[in-house]
Design a protein around this motif. Structure first.
Motif, PDB file in Angstrom:
ATOM      1  N   LYS A 197     -54.809 -37.240   3.745  1.00 35.04           N
ATOM      2  CA  LYS A 197     -54.099 -36.910   2.507  1.00 35.04           C
ATOM      3  C   LYS A 197     -53.031 -37.952   2.195  1.00 35.04           C
ATOM      4  O   LYS A 197     -52.421 -38.515   3.107  1.00 35.04           O
ATOM      5  CB  LYS A 197     -53.451 -35.526   2.622  1.00 35.04           C
ATOM      6  CG  LYS A 197     -54.441 -34.403   2.887  1.00 35.04           C
ATOM      7  CD  LYS A 197     -53.723 -33.085   3.143  1.00 35.04           C
ATOM      8  CE  LYS A 197     -54.721 -31.986   3.485  1.00 35.04           C
ATOM      9  NZ  LYS A 197     -54.026 -30.705   3.818  1.00 35.04           N
ATOM     10  N   THR A 198     -52.834 -38.180   0.913  1.00 32.40           N
ATOM     11  CA  THR A 198     -51.752 -39.048   0.451  1.00 32.40           C
ATOM     12  C   THR A 198     -50.855 -38.217  -0.459  1.00 32.40           C
ATOM     13  O   THR A 198     -51.193 -37.987  -1.622  1.00 32.40           O
ATOM     14  CB  THR A 198     -52.291 -40.262  -0.311  1.00 32.40           C
ATOM     15  OG1 THR A 198     -53.223 -40.956   0.508  1.00 32.40           O
ATOM     16  CG2 THR A 198     -51.160 -41.201  -0.687  1.00 32.40           C
ATOM     17  N   PRO A 199     -49.727 -37.719   0.049  1.00 31.29           N
ATOM     18  CA  PRO A 199     -48.849 -36.895  -0.809  1.00 31.29           C
ATOM     19  C   PRO A 199     -48.417 -37.667  -2.049  1.00 31.29           C
ATOM     20  O   PRO A 199     -48.124 -38.860  -1.982  1.00 31.29           O
ATOM     21  CB  PRO A 199     -47.648 -36.595   0.095  1.00 31.29           C
ATOM     22  CG  PRO A 199     -48.157 -36.797   1.491  1.00 31.29           C
ATOM     23  CD  PRO A 199     -49.193 -37.872   1.402  1.00 31.29           C
ATOM     24  N   THR A 200     -48.413 -36.967  -3.172  1.00 26.32           N
ATOM     25  CA  THR A 200     -47.957 -37.548  -4.428  1.00 26.32           C
ATOM     26  C   THR A 200     -46.853 -36.666  -4.989  1.00 26.32           C
ATOM     27  O   THR A 200     -47.018 -35.453  -5.126  1.00 26.32           O
ATOM     28  CB  THR A 200     -49.110 -37.654  -5.438  1.00 26.32           C
ATOM     29  OG1 THR A 200     -50.093 -38.550  -4.915  1.00 26.32           O
ATOM     30  CG2 THR A 200     -48.613 -38.193  -6.771  1.00 26.32           C
ATOM     31  N   TYR A 201     -45.717 -37.275  -5.293  1.00 25.96           N
ATOM     32  CA  TYR A 201     -44.551 -36.548  -5.789  1.00 25.96           C
ATOM     33  C   TYR A 201     -44.426 -36.772  -7.289  1.00 25.96           C
ATOM     34  O   TYR A 201     -44.401 -37.907  -7.770  1.00 25.96           O
ATOM     35  CB  TYR A 201     -43.292 -37.004  -5.044  1.00 25.96           C
ATOM     36  CG  TYR A 201     -43.398 -36.767  -3.561  1.00 25.96           C
ATOM     37  CD1 TYR A 201     -43.232 -35.496  -3.030  1.00 25.96           C
ATOM     38  CD2 TYR A 201     -43.723 -37.811  -2.700  1.00 25.96           C
ATOM     39  CE1 TYR A 201     -43.354 -35.271  -1.669  1.00 25.96           C
ATOM     40  CE2 TYR A 201     -43.855 -37.599  -1.340  1.00 25.96           C
ATOM     41  CZ  TYR A 201     -43.672 -36.322  -0.826  1.00 25.96           C
ATOM     42  OH  TYR A 201     -43.802 -36.082   0.521  1.00 25.96           O
ATOM     43  N   THR A 202     -44.364 -35.670  -8.001  1.00 25.44           N
ATOM     44  CA  THR A 202     -44.271 -35.703  -9.459  1.00 25.44           C
ATOM     45  C   THR A 202     -43.104 -34.832  -9.886  1.00 25.44           C
ATOM     46  O   THR A 202     -42.330 -34.356  -9.061  1.00 25.44           O
ATOM     47  CB  THR A 202     -45.573 -35.186 -10.084  1.00 25.44           C
ATOM     48  OG1 THR A 202     -45.716 -33.790  -9.751  1.00 25.44           O
ATOM     49  CG2 THR A 202     -46.791 -35.937  -9.551  1.00 25.44           C
ATOM     50  N   LEU A 203     -43.019 -34.599 -11.200  1.00 25.99           N
ATOM     51  CA  LEU A 203     -41.956 -33.715 -11.695  1.00 25.99           C
ATOM     52  C   LEU A 203     -41.995 -32.345 -11.031  1.00 25.99           C
ATOM     53  O   LEU A 203     -40.966 -31.715 -10.821  1.00 25.99           O
ATOM     54  CB  LEU A 203     -42.098 -33.552 -13.212  1.00 25.99           C
ATOM     55  CG  LEU A 203     -41.553 -34.680 -14.078  1.00 25.99           C
ATOM     56  CD1 LEU A 203     -41.949 -34.447 -15.531  1.00 25.99           C
ATOM     57  CD2 LEU A 203     -40.053 -34.794 -13.953  1.00 25.99           C
TER      58      LEU A 203
END
Length: 903
Positions: free
Chosen positions: A455-461
């Protein structure tokens, strides 16, 4: 079924099996009952209920009469249990609680029974108990990790427990003892009874004039760290009082006994131990006192960026499970590197070449693992490494046998782990960023993702607080209590080494982190902005922000008091002493790396276009930069190009102090870390203008190869941004041109530049008169590469450019196979991997002889291991004057580079 039977079944269901009953329930006296089992007992009383007692705690309980009277006194001390055995929150210490006390199973104590007036479960300021109640000095006392509680019997006017606190020297800031100086043999502030009422003090001393010395007599000793039973008494010799007419601060002066056959030994590291009634010495403050008579000659090791953490211990095994054998074999375990350092430090100490270590921050990678309790964490694991104890299970290691002086780096302030590989999706085009934190582990991108379960965590709003959590630090300074209790309570301080001064300074946490971390924080400070959030960080000086991407961020910097501390240290050292500063974030941080043409060996002969292109590439104003003709490359302030990943507050003032502005002399040497790079600078006050001038070169010793220079303009067939590999070769001209290399062994073909540059003509390590050498060049500001992480990494995978970029937000990906892109949705092109840089992962040894820094040895860890922990220069031993002359006409080129460095 009785309540005892019900308790037994409940315990068994919860995983505690006391074994078979050894008989029926019995009368325990005083209205209670008990039943014995193979592995413990269960007691019941109507007022307490049913509770178990087992193991070592049961043995201590029975020695004290169990629920009945203690045989020696005929008095009931503990009563019936009011709890089952449990673990004290935040520790691994078992405890069982009773009606009037508790029994603690503290390691090395064989159990401590604390009861009656000594037991106060609401107060834990003195730490864990290390003795049971004991009769001493005409009263009852109990000794704790950081103090003693004492209650005198039948003293008019004294109706409460008296508390004395211990303030011992600690492992991270050892006390230096000169055995020939009686004042030095006295350990300052070891035992104090603070704010004692005057009437209490007078009543106690009227009752027993020697009460304070009687209480402490025979309780303390020193023990060599590697011989814990070779004890040397620490004796109370006098009592001093100070304070107001109503409240006294009572200070008991403790002195190491002199003139005994077993007197303190020269160049020996001691534990401060408490002599317990059971005859066992308890390590009250291990590795905290170092004995050395003279500091005219000594060795100081500089390490930085250890990044100790638990999760590294499992990565290699996990990579093996995933079938990534090459990754597992080449994985950089930060703790293994520290263990190698400890081994070599002890070798150098045995040879008389090292006496102390200064560790300048990023001691741990972050405070706590996700499963930790936030009271010990990775700080405790670091302590175990230093003591040679098992890091996390496993086998014991080698203890460090010389003192280590510590301070924090920005990672020490970070509370939580970070992702090895993640993305941030910011609003608006062009703001998406990949966070690549796997390189220092010597992992390629796909391996890091595999360790994150693919997994590649992705941080968004919607989840931006997750990115902020990686940068979180404790503004209230409570989550560093373990470090303050066991390592050092101060992170900025001065160490007196005879006439010399070691000034250890805390550059603090990442600059620019507001109280509330959200998407606007990222937009404002995460990627180079400098907006209104600067007003919230306490130190307030504008500085480039690189908190989550793009390299080492700025640190908050120094307070005025810390800068004054440095000034005072320079004043105290006078003209004869040496002043060495140890700090984490550097005072000089360049944009654009370390171009070969900025070295003062070459800058006077530069093509001015090289500097102009450097300034343009890095978007610098350049008004204070010289293009050619001068050994210095910049003047004025560090702003405009030398303020990248530095101390945000006090930078210019610090540099001016180091240069000697307004003082009798400059600082000699500043040791720094943070960037994981090996680089040396010097600054000088211009006699005419009074402005600072900035220089760089290989001042202490010449490496054989150095970091690549980035090509900044299309020339000689080399594209902008391509690497120019730098080697240092005798007789190379200072105006040499690079040649283009086409590496056809790589697929695709790599194209890069290569240039030979001359060595620095007069490095310290070949100086016949080091004192004169320093008079001409100090201060030297030396950054040391990381000890724990490998940086830059020595392995790359295959690189693929995806057009258009494939979510999540990566234009170029690294792996072992080409990524799959659905037909018609983009194209994949393999591009060249980066050219591997030389790695200087390792540490420095500063060798002082005749009150001057005679040599500075840079030890590359891979070379040290390859040579089986025996460096060639060790044969010089203590005869360091005059140096070794090599093929450069009196200049020695250090050929040490990392194995596998690609050069």
């Amino acid at each position: 079924m009785s309540q005892i039977d019900e308790k037994y079944q409940k315990l068994k269901a919860n995983g505690l099996d006391l074994g078979a009953a050894e008989g029926p329930e019995e009368d325990a006296g005083f209205g209670g009952r008990v039943r014995r089992y193979q592995h413990g007992r269960i007691y019941w009383h109507a007022s307490t209920g049913a509770h178990e007692v087992h193991g070592g705690i049961l043995g201590v309980y029975l020695e004290h009469g169990g629920p009945g009277p203690f045989p020696a006194t005929g008095e009931r001390h503990l009563g019936f249990p009011v709890s089952d055995e449990e673990v004290i929150p935040g520790t691994t210490i078992p405890i069982s609680r009773f009606e009037w006390g508790a029994i603690y199973w503290v390691p090395a104590t064989r159990g401590c029974a604390v009861y009656g007036s000594m037991y106060d479960p609401r107060r834990n300021v003195l730490g864990l108990p290390v003795t049971s109640n004991m009769q001493i000095a005409g009263g009852t006392a109990c000794f704790f990790e950081r103090g003693v509680r004492f209650f005198p019997r039948s003293v008019p006017g004294v109706d409460q427990v008296i508390e004395g606190s211990f303030d011992p020297p600690l492992m991270g800031r050892a006390y230096i003892m000169n055995p020939g100086d009686q004042n030095s043999r006295r350990i300052p502030g070891l035992v104090r009874f603070r704010e004692m009422k005057k009437q209490t003090y007078e009543a106690l001393t009227a009752w027993r004039g020697s009460v304070f010395t009687d209480l402490l007599k025979g309780m303390f000793s020193l023990a060599p760290c590697d011989a814990p039973f070779s004890l040397l008494p620490v004796t109370p010799v006098s009592v001093h009082t100070a304070g107001t007419p109503y409240l006294f601060d009572v200070n008991v002066i403790m002195e190491v006994t002199a003139g005994q056959p077993a007197d303190v030994k020269e160049r020996t590291l001691y534990d401060l131990v408490l002599n317990m009634p059971n005859g066992m010495p308890y390590p009250l403050s291990p590795h905290s006192i170092y004995v050395k008579s003279s500091w005219e000659k000594f060795g100081l090791l500089h390490i930085t960026d250890l990044h100790v953490c638990r999760r590294n211990e499992g990565f290699r095994a996990r990579l093996q499970q995933l079938g990534l054998a090459d990754a597992a074999a080449n994985y950089a375990n930060f703790q293994d590197n520290f263990k190698s350092f400890v081994h070599y430090a002890n070798i150098l100490h045995a040879k008389g070449l090292a006496d102390a270590v200064v560790a300048t921050g990023d001691l741990v990678d972050y405070g706590y693992e996700e499963q930790d309790d936030k009271t010990v964490g990775n700080y405790g694991r670091l302590r175990r490494l230093i003591l040679g104890q098992p890091f996390e299970g496993g086998e014991a290691a080698e203890m460090l046998k010389i003192p280590i002086f510590m301070t924090f780096g920005n990672h020490d302030y970070r509370v939580n782990p970070y992702d090895l590989r993640s993305n941030i999706d910011l609003p608006g085009s062009g703001n998406d960023r990949g966070l690549n934190e796997h390189s220092t582990h010597n992992l390629i991108e796909s391996e890091a993702i595999a360790l994150q379960d693919g997994k590649t965590p992705t941080y968004t709003l919607g989840n931006i607080e997750g990115a902020g959590k990686m940068l979180e630090y404790d503004r209230f300074d409570n989550k560093y209590n373990y470090f303050k209790k066991y390592m050092t309570a101060d992170r900025s301080y001065v160490v007196r080494l005879g006439p010399h001064r070691l000034v250890v300074m805390d550059t603090k946490y990442d600059n620019g982190i507001p109280d509330d971390f959200d998407i606007w924080t990222l937009l404002n400070v995460g990627f180079g902005g400098s907006g209104f959030f600067e007003s919230q960080v306490g130190y307030g000086a504008p500085a480039t922000r690189k908190l989550l991407a793009g390299g080492a961020p700025d640190s908050a910097g120094f307070s005025p008091a810390e800068l004054n501390m440095l000034r005072n240290a320079v004043h105290d050292a006078g003209t004869e002493g040496i002043v060495i500063v140890g700090m984490h974030a550097p005072a000089i941080g360049p944009k654009g790396g370390y171009p070969y043409y900025l070295r003062e060996t070459m800058h006077p002969f530069n093509d001015p276009a090289l500097v102009d292109q450097h300034l343009a590439q890095n978007k610098l104003n350049g008004a204070t930069w010289t293009r050619t003709g001068t050994p210095h490359f910049k003047a004025g302030t560090a702003a405009d190009g030398l303020d990248n990943g530095v101390i945000a507050s006090g930078q210019q003032e610090f540099l001016e102090i180091c240069s000697g502005k307004g003082l009798v002399r400059p600082v000699d040497l500043v040791l720094m870390g943070h960037h994981h790079d090996r680089v040396e600078w010097r600054v000088k006050l211009d006699a005419g203008s009074g402005a600072l001038q900035f220089f760089t070169d290989f001042y202490t010793e010449n490496p054989a190869a150095y970091y690549h220079t980035r090509n900044n303009a299309p020339r000689q067939g080399l594209e902008p941004g391509a690497a120019i590999k730098v080697t240092i070769v005798p007789d190379a001209p200072p105006t040499g041109k690079f040649k283009v290399v086409n590496d056809h062994t790589a697929e695709p073909t790599k194209k890069y530049g290569a240039i030979q540059t001359p060595p620095y003509a007069a490095p310290l390590n070949s100086a016949a008169n080091p004192k004169e050498w320093w008079q001409e060049r100090r201060p030297i500001l030396a950054q040391t590469s990381a000890l724990g992480p490998i940086d830059p990494r020595q392995r790359f995978g295959r690189f693929f450019r995806i057009t258009p970029p494939k979510p999540p937000y990566r234009e170029t990906v690294e792996g072992t196979e080409a990524p799959q892109v659905p037909h018609g949705q983009g194209s994949v092109e393999e591009v060249s991997a980066p050219v591997i840089q030389p790695s200087f992962q390792g540490f420095r040894l500063i060798q002082v002889r005749d009150n001057a820094i005679a040599r500075v040895r840079y030890v590359v860890l891979s070379e040290l291991r390859r040579l089986n922990f025996a460096m060639p220069w060790e044969s010089e031993g203590q005869g360091l004057h005059g140096g070794t002359h090599g093929p450069l006409g009196g200049v020695v080129v250090d050929r040490t580079i990392a194995a596998g460095g690609g050069d």
